[in-house]
Design an enzyme around this catalytic site. Structure first.
Site, short mmCIF file in Angstrom:
data_model
loop_
_atom_site.label_atom_id
_atom_site.label_comp_id
_atom_site.label_asym_id
_atom_site.label_seq_id
_atom_site.Cartn_x
_atom_site.Cartn_y
_atom_site.Cartn_z
N ARG A 19 0.80 -1.22 0.00
CA ARG A 19 0.00 0.00 0.00
C ARG A 19 0.84 1.28 0.00
O ARG A 19 0.32 2.38 -0.18
CB ARG A 19 -0.97 -0.01 1.19
CG ARG A 19 -2.23 -0.82 0.89
CD ARG A 19 -3.19 -0.79 2.05
NE ARG A 19 -2.76 -1.68 3.12
CZ ARG A 19 -3.25 -1.65 4.36
NH1 ARG A 19 -4.16 -0.76 4.69
NH2 ARG A 19 -2.84 -2.50 5.27
N GLU A 162 -7.78 -13.63 14.55
CA GLU A 162 -7.62 -12.63 13.49
C GLU A 162 -8.98 -12.17 12.97
O GLU A 162 -9.95 -12.94 12.97
CB GLU A 162 -6.80 -13.22 12.33
CG GLU A 162 -5.35 -13.45 12.69
CD GLU A 162 -4.67 -12.18 13.18
OE1 GLU A 162 -4.44 -11.28 12.37
OE2 GLU A 162 -4.42 -12.08 14.40
N LYS A 358 31.73 26.75 0.69
CA LYS A 358 31.93 25.30 0.55
C LYS A 358 33.38 25.01 0.88
O LYS A 358 34.27 25.70 0.38
CB LYS A 358 31.63 24.86 -0.88
CG LYS A 358 31.70 23.35 -1.07
CD LYS A 358 32.29 22.95 -2.39
CE LYS A 358 33.77 23.24 -2.45
NZ LYS A 358 34.43 22.75 -3.66
C1 UD1 Z 1 -0.82 -8.76 12.71
C2 UD1 Z 1 -1.42 -9.70 13.75
C3 UD1 Z 1 -2.70 -9.07 14.30
C4 UD1 Z 1 -2.39 -7.71 14.88
C5 UD1 Z 1 -1.69 -6.83 13.86
C6 UD1 Z 1 -1.22 -5.56 14.50
C7 UD1 Z 1 -0.82 -11.96 13.10
C8 UD1 Z 1 -1.28 -13.20 12.47
N1 UD1 Z 1 -1.69 -10.97 13.15
O1 UD1 Z 1 -1.74 -8.68 11.66
O2 UD1 Z 1 -3.25 -9.89 15.29
O3 UD1 Z 1 -3.56 -7.09 15.33
O4 UD1 Z 1 -0.56 -7.51 13.31
O5 UD1 Z 1 -0.70 -4.72 13.53
O6 UD1 Z 1 0.29 -11.89 13.57
N2 UD1 Z 1 5.60 -9.88 8.70
C9 UD1 Z 1 6.70 -10.64 8.39
N3 UD1 Z 1 6.53 -11.80 7.71
C10 UD1 Z 1 5.32 -12.24 7.33
C11 UD1 Z 1 4.19 -11.45 7.65
C12 UD1 Z 1 4.37 -10.29 8.34
O7 UD1 Z 1 7.83 -10.27 8.70
O8 UD1 Z 1 5.24 -13.30 6.71
C13 UD1 Z 1 5.79 -8.62 9.40
C14 UD1 Z 1 5.36 -7.44 8.55
O9 UD1 Z 1 6.44 -6.93 7.84
C15 UD1 Z 1 4.83 -6.46 9.57
C16 UD1 Z 1 4.33 -7.35 10.70
O10 UD1 Z 1 4.95 -8.60 10.52
O11 UD1 Z 1 5.83 -5.64 10.10
C17 UD1 Z 1 2.83 -7.48 10.70
O12 UD1 Z 1 2.41 -8.02 9.50
P1 UD1 Z 1 1.00 -7.70 8.90
O13 UD1 Z 1 0.84 -8.48 7.67
O14 UD1 Z 1 0.82 -6.24 8.83
O15 UD1 Z 1 0.07 -8.32 10.03
P2 UD1 Z 1 -1.45 -8.06 10.20
O16 UD1 Z 1 -2.19 -8.91 9.23
O17 UD1 Z 1 -1.74 -6.63 10.22
#
Ligand code: UD1
Ligand code: CA
Length: 498
Positions: A19, A162, A358
């Site tokens: 996004r 979730e 400079k």
């Molecule tokens: C996650 C949580 C959710 C919480 C939310 C808060 C899980 C399953 N869900 O959801 O409960 O309310 O964060 O913001 O954990 N990331 C990785 N590898 C991956 C996926 C994600 O490193 O495979 C990192 C992303 O870069 C990010 C963070 O984890 O910094 C959160 O990932 P995101 O996909 O935003 O999680 P949400 O679905 O928002």
């Protein structure tokens, strides 16, 4: 109360951040002078962990190189093609020592306002309660999209569900998962081994660990945070700006509480690594960036941008752009000055209006007050550079240096054609085009001698208003037109100071 050092902090930063619609990976976008992941690392470091691991995948090499720059001792963990926060955490655990014991924190690389104090707090709560897992939670009026904290009838945390997997009833829960946790590392490892991908997103959820630990008879707790900004992640550029402004507001407030006057916090932007002395005043529309430091009592602005610039105590810097410059105590700069890298201005020195510098060292009390370019220059203590002086440092191929000695005086509209060396206590006549050195006590005059041609207007411009004015002036005797006393040269007229 002393808090134990966590065994490790794991920062999750493998996500793509679609996004943002950017060629730059999300966690490398910046607010407050630091990348998002830089903020996460700074907060993690505040807990003094034994290990710090950052999980990467999207634009892996770019992100890893940046992390190495920010924190050379942070370990990089690569996430494989299995998706989800649980898998990301597992990949980090894989590169940490297998015999690790104690507390592991998990944070996100895109939650920049989370502070080190909050993480230290989390570790303390986690330790005190003897929990196997503690999650930071928040109550939101609009919890849509977040994981929800499911509690038992007795109020204890049962697990996290979730949004996409939640029942209608669970979606009504307003307590959300921030995604920031403390875990007992052994429990975390064991539970992750049991987490599957049988959910709405087909991902390995870290959130499942809490329910699994709880079912195994472990204590799972929630630590509610009131300051919602600290749990907010950046998903798009609107949030980037919103969090950037809030971070700045907080930084400004901190400096005001430290004794700095900030006249208009809304237009004053101060990066995280800037330092400011007491009783400094920051005027509107000022940006203090990078590793800039401002001495006590200095007055900066309005309309000033300083990057990696050091300003001494009591200096005044007005409507100025400066980059990698050093401004001495009680020196004055501006308005409309441009200080480029390598500019050093001595104590009580002056760089004035429409002056560009400079790689220039300008001594104590030396003045470059008006309309000058000083590049590749050494200007001695107490020297004065007249208006419109150009240090011609570039011959089209190479750059050359110019030295102006102590208490020397360069007349206005002089071109110093480098390399030249003007000694201490020397003068250069106004309007000179200097190509050679000047010895102490000398004046150099390097320009054509003035020649006045009698009767030229009458001959060459007869009948013009100029001619009429000349005749009228001659008749009135206000000017010595027609007299032969015009060998006037300006050799004794070296004023260069406007
Ligand atoms: C996650 C949580 C959710 C919480 C939310 C808060 C899980 C399953 N869900 O959801 O409960 O309310 O964060 O913001 O954990 N990331 C990785 N590898 C991956 C996926 C994600 O490193 O495979 C990192 C992303 O870069 C990010 C963070 O984890 O910094 C959160 O990932 P995101 O996909 O935003 O999680 P949400 O679905 O928002
Ligand atoms: Ca998110």
């Amino acid at each position: 109360m002393t808090t134990a050092r966590p065994a490790a902090v794991i920062v999750l930063a493998a996500g793509e951040g679609t996004r943002m619609k950017s060629a730059t990976p999300k966690v490398l976008h910046r607010i407050g002078g630091r990348s998002l992941v830089g903020h996460a690392i700074a907060a993690a470091r505040a807990t003094s962990p034994q290990h710090l691991a950052v999980v990467v995948r999207h634009e892996r090499d770019l992100v890893a190189a940046h992390i190495a720059e920010v924190d050379a001792t942070a370990a990089i963990a690569d996430q494989d093609e299995v998706k989800g926060t649980g898998r990301a955490t597992e990949c980090a655990l894989d590169i940490l020592p297998a015999d690790l014991t104690g507390t592991v924190l998990v944070t996100y690389g895109d939650v920049p306002l989370l502070t080190g104090e909050s993480l230290v707090d989390l570790v303390a709560r986690h330790d005190e309660s003897g929990s196997a897992a503690t999650v930071i939670t928040a109550h939101l009026t609009n919890p849509h999209g977040y994981g929800r904290i499911v509690r038992d009838a007795d109020g204890s945390v049962a697990g996290i569900v979730e949004q996409k997997d939640a029942t209608e009833e669970q979606r009504a829960i307003t307590e959300i998962n921030s995604g920031i946790y403390a875990f007992d590392v052994t429990v975390l490892r064991e539970a992750l081994a049991q987490v599957g991908t049988d959910n709405a997103q087909g991902e390995k959820y870290l959130t499942d660990v809490l329910g699994i630990a709880r079912d195994a008879g472990r204590l799972v707790s929630a630590h509610v945070i009131e300051d919602l900004w600290q749990t907010e992640g950046v998903n798009d550029r609107v949030q980037l700006a919103t969090l950037g402004r809030e971070l700045n507001r907080r930084n400004n407030e901190r400096w005001m509480r430290e004794g700095v006057t900030i006249v208009d916090p809304a237009t004053t932007w101060i990066d995280a690594d800037v330092t400011i002395g007491r009783d400094a005043t920051i005027l509107p529309n000022t940006q203090l960036l990078g590793a800039t430091s401002i001495g006590a009592g200095a007055v900066i602005g309005p309309d000033t941008t300083l990057t990696d610039t050091e300003v001494g105590e009591g200096a005044e810097v007005k409507r100025t752009e400066a980059n990698l410059a050093k401004i001495g105590p009680e020196a004055t700069v501006g308005p409309f000055s441009y200080l480029r890298p390598g500019t050093t201005l001595g104590a009580k020195g002056k760089i004035g209006g429409f002056v560009e510098t400079k790689n220039a060292t300008i001594g104590d009390g030396a003045k470059v007050p008006h309309l000058t370019y000083a590049g590749d220059a050494t200007i001695g203590d107490g020297a004065n550079i007249g208006a419109g002086t150009i240090f011609a440092n570039y011959d089209g191929v190479n750059k050359h240096h110019t030295t102006i000695g102590k208490h020397s005086f360069v007349g206005s509209d002089t071109v110093l054609i480098a390399p030249v060396d003007v000694a201490d206590g020397a003068y250069v006549a106004a309007g000179s085009a200097l190509t050679g050195d000047v010895e102490p006590g000398q004046i150099a005059v390097a320009r054509g001698r003035q020649k006045n041609v009698d009767g030229w207007v009458a001959r060459a411009r007869a009948g013009t208003k100029t001619d009429a004015a000349a005749q009228a002036a001659a008749e009135a005797g206000t000017r010595h037109t027609g007299t032969p006393a015009t060998e006037s040269t300006a050799d004794s007229d070296e004023q260069g100071k406007a």
